[in-house]
Design a protein around this motif. Structure first.
Motif, PDB file in Angstrom:
ATOM      1  N   SER A  47       1.028  -1.281  -0.146  1.00 45.39           N
ATOM      2  CA  SER A  47      -0.066  -0.035   0.091  1.00 45.39           C
ATOM      3  C   SER A  47       0.945   1.301   0.002  1.00 45.39           C
ATOM      4  O   SER A  47       1.944   1.222   0.731  1.00 45.39           O
ATOM      5  CB  SER A  47      -0.952  -0.061   1.248  1.00 45.39           C
ATOM      6  N   LEU A  48       0.521   2.084  -0.852  1.00 44.69           N
ATOM      7  CA  LEU A  48       1.367   3.455  -0.992  1.00 44.69           C
ATOM      8  C   LEU A  48       0.379   4.598  -0.685  1.00 44.69           C
ATOM      9  O   LEU A  48      -0.673   4.729  -1.352  1.00 44.69           O
ATOM     10  CB  LEU A  48       1.918   3.446  -2.400  1.00 44.69           C
ATOM     11  N   TYR A  49       0.828   5.582   0.156  1.00 45.70           N
ATOM     12  CA  TYR A  49       0.240   6.646   0.522  1.00 45.70           C
ATOM     13  C   TYR A  49       0.861   7.933   0.459  1.00 45.70           C
ATOM     14  O   TYR A  49       1.980   7.895   0.781  1.00 45.70           O
ATOM     15  CB  TYR A  49      -0.624   6.676   1.817  1.00 45.70           C
ATOM     16  N   LEU A  50       0.692   8.843  -0.238  1.00 45.79           N
ATOM     17  CA  LEU A  50       1.335  10.010  -0.201  1.00 45.79           C
ATOM     18  C   LEU A  50       0.569  11.141  -0.653  1.00 45.79           C
ATOM     19  O   LEU A  50      -0.446  11.396  -0.979  1.00 45.79           O
ATOM     20  CB  LEU A  50       2.554  10.102  -1.531  1.00 45.79           C
ATOM     21  N   ASP A  76       1.532  11.628 -12.409  1.00 47.72           N
ATOM     22  CA  ASP A  76       2.098  12.901 -12.682  1.00 47.72           C
ATOM     23  C   ASP A  76       1.190  14.056 -11.936  1.00 47.72           C
ATOM     24  O   ASP A  76       0.053  14.062 -12.032  1.00 47.72           O
ATOM     25  CB  ASP A  76       1.986  13.311 -14.510  1.00 47.72           C
ATOM     26  N   SER A  77       1.811  14.939 -11.446  1.00 45.75           N
ATOM     27  CA  SER A  77       1.278  15.865 -10.825  1.00 45.75           C
ATOM     28  C   SER A  77       0.071  15.653  -9.865  1.00 45.75           C
ATOM     29  O   SER A  77      -0.905  16.265  -9.925  1.00 45.75           O
ATOM     30  CB  SER A  77       0.807  16.961 -11.761  1.00 45.75           C
ATOM     31  N   GLU A  78       0.421  14.620  -9.061  1.00 42.25           N
ATOM     32  CA  GLU A  78      -0.439  14.156  -7.900  1.00 42.25           C
ATOM     33  C   GLU A  78      -0.202  14.947  -6.667  1.00 42.25           C
ATOM     34  O   GLU A  78       0.774  15.282  -6.212  1.00 42.25           O
ATOM     35  CB  GLU A  78      -0.339  12.870  -7.674  1.00 42.25           C
ATOM     36  N   ARG A  79      -1.277  15.225  -6.068  1.00 44.44           N
ATOM     37  CA  ARG A  79      -1.479  16.133  -4.887  1.00 44.44           C
ATOM     38  C   ARG A  79      -1.525  14.920  -3.550  1.00 44.44           C
ATOM     39  O   ARG A  79      -0.924  15.167  -2.591  1.00 44.44           O
ATOM     40  CB  ARG A  79      -2.796  16.948  -4.862  1.00 44.44           C
ATOM     41  N   GLN A  80      -2.530  13.897  -4.135  1.00 48.74           N
ATOM     42  CA  GLN A  80      -2.694  13.010  -2.701  1.00 48.74           C
ATOM     43  C   GLN A  80      -2.848  11.654  -3.277  1.00 48.74           C
ATOM     44  O   GLN A  80      -3.923  11.660  -4.424  1.00 48.74           O
ATOM     45  CB  GLN A  80      -3.894  13.417  -1.984  1.00 48.74           C
ATOM     46  N   VAL A  81      -2.128  10.594  -3.107  1.00 51.02           N
ATOM     47  CA  VAL A  81      -2.734   9.033  -3.820  1.00 51.02           C
ATOM     48  C   VAL A  81      -2.545   8.232  -2.523  1.00 51.02           C
ATOM     49  O   VAL A  81      -1.939   8.262  -1.423  1.00 51.02           O
ATOM     50  CB  VAL A  81      -1.296   8.971  -4.404  1.00 51.02           C
ATOM     51  N   GLU A  82      -3.573   7.312  -2.783  1.00 50.27           N
ATOM     52  CA  GLU A  82      -3.691   6.062  -1.996  1.00 50.27           C
ATOM     53  C   GLU A  82      -4.074   4.831  -2.614  1.00 50.27           C
ATOM     54  O   GLU A  82      -5.034   4.827  -3.322  1.00 50.27           O
ATOM     55  CB  GLU A  82      -4.750   6.224  -0.883  1.00 50.27           C
ATOM     56  N   VAL A 104      12.127  26.305  -9.107  1.00 52.31           N
ATOM     57  CA  VAL A 104      12.252  27.183  -7.780  1.00 52.31           C
ATOM     58  C   VAL A 104      11.739  26.479  -6.713  1.00 52.31           C
ATOM     59  O   VAL A 104      12.601  26.712  -5.535  1.00 52.31           O
ATOM     60  CB  VAL A 104      11.407  28.479  -8.388  1.00 52.31           C
ATOM     61  N   VAL A 105      10.593  26.126  -6.925  1.00 52.83           N
ATOM     62  CA  VAL A 105      10.032  25.762  -5.508  1.00 52.83           C
ATOM     63  C   VAL A 105      10.309  24.389  -4.846  1.00 52.83           C
ATOM     64  O   VAL A 105      10.153  23.255  -5.654  1.00 52.83           O
ATOM     65  CB  VAL A 105       8.561  25.891  -5.355  1.00 52.83           C
ATOM     66  N   ASP A 106      10.553  24.244  -3.557  1.00 50.70           N
ATOM     67  CA  ASP A 106      10.792  23.007  -3.008  1.00 50.70           C
ATOM     68  C   ASP A 106       9.370  22.456  -2.333  1.00 50.70           C
ATOM     69  O   ASP A 106       8.553  23.202  -2.172  1.00 50.70           O
ATOM     70  CB  ASP A 106      11.709  22.923  -1.640  1.00 50.70           C
ATOM     71  N   LYS A 107       9.378  20.986  -2.293  1.00 51.89           N
ATOM     72  CA  LYS A 107       8.047  20.506  -1.819  1.00 51.89           C
ATOM     73  C   LYS A 107       8.148  19.469  -0.837  1.00 51.89           C
ATOM     74  O   LYS A 107       9.378  18.792  -0.827  1.00 51.89           O
ATOM     75  CB  LYS A 107       7.175  19.959  -2.992  1.00 51.89           C
ATOM     76  N   LEU A 108       7.362  19.425   0.069  1.00 56.34           N
ATOM     77  CA  LEU A 108       7.383  18.609   1.362  1.00 56.34           C
ATOM     78  C   LEU A 108       6.471  17.538   1.285  1.00 56.34           C
ATOM     79  O   LEU A 108       4.859  17.679   0.964  1.00 56.34           O
ATOM     80  CB  LEU A 108       6.944  19.458   2.628  1.00 56.34           C
ATOM     81  N   VAL A 109       6.899  16.262   0.989  1.00 56.03           N
ATOM     82  CA  VAL A 109       5.902  15.126   0.543  1.00 56.03           C
ATOM     83  C   VAL A 109       5.825  14.142   1.960  1.00 56.03           C
ATOM     84  O   VAL A 109       6.909  13.796   2.541  1.00 56.03           O
ATOM     85  CB  VAL A 109       6.567  14.311  -0.668  1.00 56.03           C
TER      86      VAL A 109
END
Length: 205
Positions: A47-50, A76-82, A104-109
Motif C-alpha cells: 500500500s502506498l499513500y502520499l 504525474d502532478s499528483e496531490r494525494q494518492v492512496e 524554484v519551489v521545494d515541496k514537502l512530501v
C-alpha cells in the motif's frame, strides 16, 4: 479465567508480518528522491499513500518500479494518492518522487509505504478453528490503519489550507504596501506640480 499471558500470545499470533516506511521528506526543485522497500516473498500486498503538504501547487510526480526495473505504477502532478498493488517479484521495490517540473519551489512530501503478508482464511482456520477469532485482530488492525490514513489526510488538508491562508495574507500585505506607495507617490507628484505652478507664475513678474 484465561490468563493474560495466554491472551497476549493468542493476540500476537494474529499479527501479520508488516514492513513499513512512514516519512516526510523535502524534494528540492528540479531534483528526484528515491526510496526502497524489500519484498521477501511473492504475492504480498503493498500500500502506498502520499500527499504533498507544502510547496507550489502541492503536486508531485511519482513512479513505483519493481526489482526488474519495470515501472508498475506512475502518476504525474499528483496531490494525494492512496493505492494498493500486489508484489509478484521478490526484491527491492523503488518509489521515486520527482520535482523536476518545478525550477524554484521545494515541496514537502509525506508518504507511507507498507508491505504486508496477510494471513489467509484457511491459515487462520487451521490455527484456531474459531470463526469468531478469524477476523478480530485483522479487523482491529484495518480499522486502526484507516484511522491513521484519515489523520494523515486531514493533516495534509490542514497544511494546505494553512499555506493558502499564509499566501493570501502575504498577497494582501504586498497589495496594501503597493497601494500605500502609490498614494504617497501621487501626493508627492501633486505637491511638486502645485509648487512648480506657483514658481512659474512668480517668474513672470
Amino acid at each position: 479465567m484465561i490468563s493474560s499471558k495466554y491472551l497476549l500470545v493468542a493476540f500476537l499470533c494474529f499479527i501479520t508480518t508488516i514492513k513499513a516506511i512512514s516519512l516526510s521528506t523535502w524534494v528540492s526543485a528540479n531534483t528526484e528522491k528515491t526510496y526502497y522497500i524489500l519484498n521477501d516473498q511473492p504475492g504480498q500486498k503493498m500500500s502506498l499513500y502520499l500527499s504533498v503538504t507544502e510547496g507550489g501547487n502541492f503536486d508531485i510526480d511519482y513512479t513505483v518500479t519493481d526489482p526488474k526495473g519495470v515501472i508498475i505504477l506512475k502518476g504525474d502532478s499528483e496531490r494525494q494518492v492512496e493505492t494498493y498493488l500486489t508484489c509478484n517479484e521478490v526484491g527491492e521495490y523503488s518509489i521515486s518522487f520527482s520535482n523536476r517540473m518545478s525550477t524554484v519551489v521545494d515541496k514537502l512530501v509525506e508518504f507511507e509505504i507498507t508491505i504486508e503478508d496477510e494471513a489467509r482464511d484457511p491459515d487462520l482456520k487451521s490455527r484456531f478453528g474459531a470463526k469468531t477469532h478469524d477476523f478480530g485482530a485483522s479487523r482491529i488492525h484495518g480499522d486502526l490503519h484507516n484511522i491513521e490514513r484519515f489523520q494523515m489526510y486531514f493533516r495534509a488538508k490542514e497544511n494546505r489550507n494553512f499555506a493558502t491562508v499564509k499566501s493570501t495574507e502575504k498577497r494582501i500585505l504586498w497589495y496594501a504596501l503597493l497601494e500605500s506607495a502609490c498614494v504617497i507617490l501621487v501626493a508627492v507628484i501633486q505637491v511638486y506640480s502645485i509648487q512648480s505652478l506657483f514658481t512659474a507664475k512668480k517668474s513672470r513678474f
